[in-house]
Design a protein around this motif. Structure first.
Motif, PDB file in Angstrom:
ATOM      1  N   TYR A 134       0.803  -1.226   0.000  1.00  0.00           N
ATOM      2  CA  TYR A 134       0.000   0.000   0.000  1.00  0.00           C
ATOM      3  C   TYR A 134       0.828   1.264   0.000  1.00  0.00           C
ATOM      4  CZ  TYR A 134       0.848   0.173   5.068  1.00  0.00           C
ATOM      5  OH  TYR A 134       1.438   0.235   6.304  1.00  0.00           O
ATOM      6  N   PHE A 135       2.159   1.132   0.099  1.00  0.00           N
ATOM      7  CA  PHE A 135       2.966   2.354   0.148  1.00  0.00           C
ATOM      8  C   PHE A 135       4.408   2.041  -0.231  1.00  0.00           C
ATOM      9  CE2 PHE A 135       4.757   6.256   1.816  1.00  0.00           C
ATOM     10  CZ  PHE A 135       3.708   7.156   1.633  1.00  0.00           C
ATOM     11  N   THR A 136       5.031   2.954  -0.957  1.00  0.00           N
ATOM     12  CA  THR A 136       6.439   2.798  -1.320  1.00  0.00           C
ATOM     13  C   THR A 136       7.275   3.780  -0.507  1.00  0.00           C
ATOM     14  OG1 THR A 136       5.807   2.191  -3.550  1.00  0.00           O
ATOM     15  CG2 THR A 136       8.080   2.870  -3.241  1.00  0.00           C
ATOM     16  N   ALA A 137       8.352   3.279   0.078  1.00  0.00           N
ATOM     17  CA  ALA A 137       9.198   4.133   0.921  1.00  0.00           C
ATOM     18  C   ALA A 137      10.666   3.948   0.546  1.00  0.00           C
ATOM     19  CB  ALA A 137       8.983   3.769   2.385  1.00  0.00           C
ATOM     20  N   GLU A 228      17.561   1.328  -2.171  1.00  0.00           N
ATOM     21  CA  GLU A 228      16.446   0.819  -2.989  1.00  0.00           C
ATOM     22  C   GLU A 228      15.093   1.186  -2.380  1.00  0.00           C
ATOM     23  OE1 GLU A 228      16.620  -1.418  -5.720  1.00  0.00           O
ATOM     24  OE2 GLU A 228      18.769  -0.997  -5.744  1.00  0.00           O
ATOM     25  N   GLU A 229      14.091   1.213  -3.227  1.00  0.00           N
ATOM     26  CA  GLU A 229      12.730   1.408  -2.719  1.00  0.00           C
ATOM     27  C   GLU A 229      12.289   0.205  -1.891  1.00  0.00           C
ATOM     28  OE1 GLU A 229      10.214   2.108  -6.086  1.00  0.00           O
ATOM     29  OE2 GLU A 229      10.552   4.273  -5.978  1.00  0.00           O
ATOM     30  N   GLU A 230      11.421   0.467  -0.913  1.00  0.00           N
ATOM     31  CA  GLU A 230      10.825  -0.607  -0.113  1.00  0.00           C
ATOM     32  C   GLU A 230       9.309  -0.511  -0.240  1.00  0.00           C
ATOM     33  OE1 GLU A 230      12.134  -0.363   3.957  1.00  0.00           O
ATOM     34  OE2 GLU A 230      14.238  -0.273   3.374  1.00  0.00           O
ATOM     35  N   GLU A 231       8.633  -1.615  -0.060  1.00  0.00           N
ATOM     36  CA  GLU A 231       7.166  -1.623  -0.133  1.00  0.00           C
ATOM     37  C   GLU A 231       6.603  -1.967   1.232  1.00  0.00           C
ATOM     38  OE1 GLU A 231       5.297  -0.795  -2.678  1.00  0.00           O
ATOM     39  OE2 GLU A 231       6.973  -0.533  -4.072  1.00  0.00           O
ATOM     40  N   TYR A 232       5.649  -1.149   1.694  1.00  0.00           N
ATOM     41  CA  TYR A 232       4.960  -1.452   2.942  1.00  0.00           C
ATOM     42  C   TYR A 232       3.743  -2.347   2.663  1.00  0.00           C
ATOM     43  CZ  TYR A 232       7.214   2.664   5.216  1.00  0.00           C
ATOM     44  OH  TYR A 232       8.082   3.586   5.737  1.00  0.00           O
ATOM     45  N   ALA A 233       3.513  -3.264   3.582  1.00  0.00           N
ATOM     46  CA  ALA A 233       2.298  -4.077   3.535  1.00  0.00           C
ATOM     47  C   ALA A 233       1.948  -4.467   4.970  1.00  0.00           C
ATOM     48  CB  ALA A 233       2.512  -5.319   2.683  1.00  0.00           C
ATOM     49  N   MET A 234       0.727  -4.936   5.175  1.00  0.00           N
ATOM     50  CA  MET A 234       0.371  -5.503   6.468  1.00  0.00           C
ATOM     51  C   MET A 234       0.801  -6.968   6.453  1.00  0.00           C
ATOM     52  SD  MET A 234      -2.148  -3.227   5.512  1.00  0.00           S
ATOM     53  CE  MET A 234      -2.579  -1.595   6.101  1.00  0.00           C
ATOM     54  N   ALA A 235       0.918  -7.566   7.615  1.00  0.00           N
ATOM     55  CA  ALA A 235       1.318  -8.974   7.663  1.00  0.00           C
ATOM     56  C   ALA A 235       0.405  -9.741   8.603  1.00  0.00           C
ATOM     57  CB  ALA A 235       2.764  -9.090   8.125  1.00  0.00           C
ATOM     58  N   VAL A 236       0.005 -10.933   8.181  1.00  0.00           N
ATOM     59  CA  VAL A 236      -0.799 -11.827   9.027  1.00  0.00           C
ATOM     60  C   VAL A 236       0.024 -13.078   9.331  1.00  0.00           C
ATOM     61  CG1 VAL A 236      -2.965 -10.987   8.008  1.00  0.00           C
ATOM     62  CG2 VAL A 236      -1.890 -13.063   7.084  1.00  0.00           C
ATOM     63  N   LYS A 237      -0.479 -13.854  10.258  1.00  0.00           N
ATOM     64  CA  LYS A 237       0.192 -15.095  10.639  1.00  0.00           C
ATOM     65  C   LYS A 237       0.311 -16.009   9.426  1.00  0.00           C
ATOM     66  CE  LYS A 237      -0.189 -18.484  14.333  1.00  0.00           C
ATOM     67  NZ  LYS A 237      -0.910 -18.767  15.588  1.00  0.00           N
ATOM     68  N   LYS A 238       1.434 -16.656   9.296  1.00  0.00           N
ATOM     69  CA  LYS A 238       1.670 -17.516   8.139  1.00  0.00           C
ATOM     70  C   LYS A 238       0.546 -18.543   8.009  1.00  0.00           C
ATOM     71  CE  LYS A 238       5.383 -19.116   5.398  1.00  0.00           C
ATOM     72  NZ  LYS A 238       5.399 -18.003   4.448  1.00  0.00           N
ATOM     73  N   GLY A 239      -0.044 -18.597   6.816  1.00  0.00           N
ATOM     74  CA  GLY A 239      -1.108 -19.565   6.554  1.00  0.00           C
ATOM     75  C   GLY A 239      -2.510 -19.057   6.832  1.00  0.00           C
ATOM     76  N   LEU A 244      -5.983 -12.953   5.230  1.00  0.00           N
ATOM     77  CA  LEU A 244      -5.193 -12.286   4.180  1.00  0.00           C
ATOM     78  C   LEU A 244      -6.095 -11.865   3.020  1.00  0.00           C
ATOM     79  CD1 LEU A 244      -2.136 -11.713   3.489  1.00  0.00           C
ATOM     80  CD2 LEU A 244      -2.240 -13.770   2.085  1.00  0.00           C
ATOM     81  N   ASP A 245      -6.918 -12.779   2.565  1.00  0.00           N
ATOM     82  CA  ASP A 245      -7.813 -12.482   1.438  1.00  0.00           C
ATOM     83  C   ASP A 245      -8.818 -11.388   1.795  1.00  0.00           C
ATOM     84  OD1 ASP A 245      -6.506 -14.375  -0.040  1.00  0.00           O
ATOM     85  OD2 ASP A 245      -8.091 -15.899   0.059  1.00  0.00           O
ATOM     86  N   ALA A 246      -9.351 -11.479   3.001  1.00  0.00           N
ATOM     87  CA  ALA A 246     -10.351 -10.488   3.416  1.00  0.00           C
ATOM     88  C   ALA A 246      -9.730  -9.089   3.497  1.00  0.00           C
ATOM     89  CB  ALA A 246     -10.945 -10.890   4.765  1.00  0.00           C
ATOM     90  N   VAL A 247      -8.521  -9.004   4.036  1.00  0.00           N
ATOM     91  CA  VAL A 247      -7.866  -7.692   4.159  1.00  0.00           C
ATOM     92  C   VAL A 247      -7.497  -7.159   2.774  1.00  0.00           C
ATOM     93  CG1 VAL A 247      -5.824  -6.479   5.040  1.00  0.00           C
ATOM     94  CG2 VAL A 247      -7.071  -8.060   6.521  1.00  0.00           C
ATOM     95  N   ASN A 248      -7.018  -8.023   1.896  1.00  0.00           N
ATOM     96  CA  ASN A 248      -6.700  -7.574   0.536  1.00  0.00           C
ATOM     97  C   ASN A 248      -7.937  -7.036  -0.171  1.00  0.00           C
ATOM     98  OD1 ASN A 248      -3.925  -7.855   0.318  1.00  0.00           O
ATOM     99  ND2 ASN A 248      -4.058 -10.041  -0.195  1.00  0.00           N
ATOM    100  N   LYS A 249      -9.045  -7.717   0.035  1.00  0.00           N
ATOM    101  CA  LYS A 249     -10.281  -7.297  -0.616  1.00  0.00           C
ATOM    102  C   LYS A 249     -10.723  -5.934  -0.062  1.00  0.00           C
ATOM    103  CE  LYS A 249     -14.910  -9.019  -1.724  1.00  0.00           C
ATOM    104  NZ  LYS A 249     -15.962  -8.670  -0.748  1.00  0.00           N
ATOM    105  N   ALA A 250     -10.662  -5.790   1.255  1.00  0.00           N
ATOM    106  CA  ALA A 250     -11.046  -4.515   1.881  1.00  0.00           C
ATOM    107  C   ALA A 250     -10.107  -3.389   1.443  1.00  0.00           C
ATOM    108  CB  ALA A 250     -11.043  -4.661   3.400  1.00  0.00           C
ATOM    109  N   LEU A 251      -8.822  -3.717   1.314  1.00  0.00           N
ATOM    110  CA  LEU A 251      -7.828  -2.731   0.867  1.00  0.00           C
ATOM    111  C   LEU A 251      -8.162  -2.267  -0.560  1.00  0.00           C
ATOM    112  CD1 LEU A 251      -5.165  -1.409   1.853  1.00  0.00           C
ATOM    113  CD2 LEU A 251      -3.936  -3.399   0.970  1.00  0.00           C
ATOM    114  N   ASP A 252      -8.528  -3.222  -1.418  1.00  0.00           N
ATOM    115  CA  ASP A 252      -8.953  -2.866  -2.786  1.00  0.00           C
ATOM    116  C   ASP A 252     -10.151  -1.927  -2.735  1.00  0.00           C
ATOM    117  OD1 ASP A 252      -7.037  -4.394  -3.998  1.00  0.00           O
ATOM    118  OD2 ASP A 252      -8.377  -6.086  -4.507  1.00  0.00           O
TER     119      ASP A 252
END
Ligand code: ARG
Length: 269
Positions: A134-137, A228-239, A244-252
């Motif tokens: 969601y953000f480039t830093a 180099e540029e870095e990309e910010y994202a949220m992170a959920v527990k592996k698996g 993950l899908d719900a947050v991606n959809k809401a982010l969209d």
């Protein structure tokens, strides 16, 4: 809906190590982690620490992404997660903790999601799943204006500080020996030590760097475009694919309806 594997958290030591070794991000970041499938399932089907609540872990010492104001955590990430939780019909709860504790809190099951100006990094990807970006830093170097330093090459073998566990400190490792690097609980303490003369430079993400420059004015100079540029994202527990899908959809959705841009414009001038 689909149940998924609960991964046994890798040893804590290993995940902390992974954090401290996080590369000063170089290229190839696999930023878009596949988009969402249809997900009309209500929040009841989400795997959450506590039903009905989305617990966000952060370190609120990173303006403008998260900071304390009147006893409340505010900033880009807090507002984004508030909007995302609303889309998902969940209450947002924010847990403020040391930055280096976030990964353990996620794998240990005390938070659902990390939102902390958190850079996608291959080492971190071993122990957690990142949402879409969601953000480039970019990491920025702060020096005292009277130092004469003008590029990262000038910092070879110099004393460099930053927040413990961050990609900024990984960048420092490219420039100077480990014994010349000092980790702090937050960027502000590192900047204090820079102004005191105990450090030659601080390396931190560009937006907080701008905030410190605004606070301290002419005393500080920013050296930009060194990494180099870095990309910010949220992170959920592996698996945790359902979350993950719900947050991606809401982010969209909040990107499409203008909420995302409004939030960024509110906190980043
Ligand atoms: N982007 C950097 C990293 O992921 C720094 C993040 C620091 N965030 C914070 N909330 N203190 O390592």
């Amino acid at each position: 809906m689909n149940k998924f594997l609960k991964f046994i958290a890798l040893g804590t030591a290993a995940s902390l190590m992974a954090l401290s070794l996080a590369a000063c991000t170089s290229g190839d970041q696999n930023s878009s982690t596949g988009s969402t499938g249809p997900n009309d399932s209500g929040s009841a089907s989400l795997d959450l620490v506590s039903e009905g609540t989305l617990i966000m872990g952060t370190n609120a010492e990173f303006p403008p992404f998260e900071y304390q104001e009147n006893g409340e955590v505010v900033g880009v990430d807090a507002a984004l997660m508030g909007a995302i939780a609303e889309k998902l019909g969940l209450q947002l709860e924010i847990k403020d903790m040391a930055f280096e504790s976030l990964s353990e809190a996620l794998s240990g099951g005390t938070i659902d999601i990390i939102a902390a100006g958190f850079t996608i990094d291959p080492k971190r990807e071993e122990t957690m799943d990142f949402t879409n970006t969601y953000f480039t830093a970019k990491q920025t170097i702060l020096v005292r204006s009277d130092s004469g330093f003008a590029s990262k090459a000038d910092l070879e073998d110099k004393k460099i500080g930053g927040q413990t566990g961050t990609t900024g400190l990984s960048c420092a490792e490219e420039l100077t020996a480990k014994e010349n690097i000092k980790g702090y609980n937050n960027g502000s303490l590192a900047v204090d030590d820079l102004l005191n003369g105990n450090l030659d430079a601080v390396i931190i993400d560009n937006n907080p760097a701008n905030e410190y420059k605004n606070q301290h004015g002419d005393e500080l100079t920013l050296i930009t475009d060194q990494f180099e540029e870095e990309e910010y994202a949220m992170a959920v527990k592996k698996g945790n694919k359902s979350l993950l899908d719900a947050v991606n959809k809401a982010l969209d959705e909040i990107k499409a309806d203008g909420t995302f841009d409004e939030i960024v414009a509110q906190y980043i001038k």
